[in-house]
Design an enzyme around this catalytic site. Sequence first.
Site, PDB file in Angstrom:
ATOM      1  N   HIS A 158      -2.346  15.952  -0.443  1.00 47.27           N
ATOM      2  CA  HIS A 158      -2.674  15.742  -1.763  1.00 47.27           C
ATOM      3  C   HIS A 158      -4.357  15.028  -1.712  1.00 47.27           C
ATOM      4  O   HIS A 158      -4.925  14.754  -2.775  1.00 47.27           O
ATOM      5  CB  HIS A 158      -1.778  14.844  -2.644  1.00 47.27           C
ATOM      6  N   GLY A 204       9.279   6.897   3.714  1.00 50.34           N
ATOM      7  CA  GLY A 204       8.472   6.241   2.539  1.00 50.34           C
ATOM      8  C   GLY A 204       8.459   7.275   1.405  1.00 50.34           C
ATOM      9  O   GLY A 204       7.429   6.893   0.600  1.00 50.34           O
TER      10      GLY A 204
END
Length: 297
Positions: A135, A234
């Site tokens: 991203h 995570g």
Amino acid sequence: MRTRPTLSWSPPEGLPPGTTDLGPVADVLAAGGVLVLSGAGISTESGIPDYRGEGGSLSRHTPMTYQEFVGAERARRRYWARSHLGWRTFGRARPNAGHRAVAAFGRQGLLAGVITQNVDGLHQAAGSAGVVELHGSLGRVVCLSCDSVVPRGELARRLEEANAGFAPVAAALNPDGDADLTDEQVGDFRVVPCGVCGGVLKPDVVFFGESVPPPRVALCRELVGGAASLLVLGSSLTVMSGLRFVREAARAGKPVLIVNRDPTRGDGLAVTRVAAPLGTALTAVAERLAVPVGEGA
């Protein structure tokens, strides 16, 4: 396409429960060829909150979409005021034990690569090489007109000069570096243009509603294809940008292992999900494998 986040996903009945057994994670790392896919949960111990889970930012904050950002000057002023304030904290974050363990596994030749959904640069700061930033990164700023790229620190300096005395108290910091401010706190914050052409500046990150660049997706798929296994660290895998790589690995018969405190959308495809803090879990795995982690950055 990275769309507006799902705010209310909950695990369906029948998903395997989380475990505290780190044995399978240690086994795949010992075998090597592990591709790491990390999400916001690996950075919480560095003081950066996650999107989901208990206290996650999506319970009170919806990230700005690409369409909002490019569509209105007022939206850009709100974004840059909040992001500028957030950067003062975000930019000072340092790698934690989880990031350092991933870097140590890489130095030992146990990894096929690292893909991160995070925009904080902490994997690189910990010493991981060749990280694919799915991203993008908040550490860079790009002009939407001339495509010039400048370091975030340079923009921060210009914004400080243009907004002397801007120091509101934010309610919270979010994983995208955005601080929670009211419209009154944003006030008449001044946005600065591109120093090259005067165009609109945007952080070099993939906003919600914006597509991940196809070459980056292709590189990630190549990494999945060359890996022996996939280790998710995570991430709730709620958005498709990360979940698709889990699905691809599973379709190819590669073991998928997840370390995440809460259930994820990939649990049904995983060999195991370890429900434990990332720093503690990965440090324990490193010790089991006699991999020196050190204090790092």
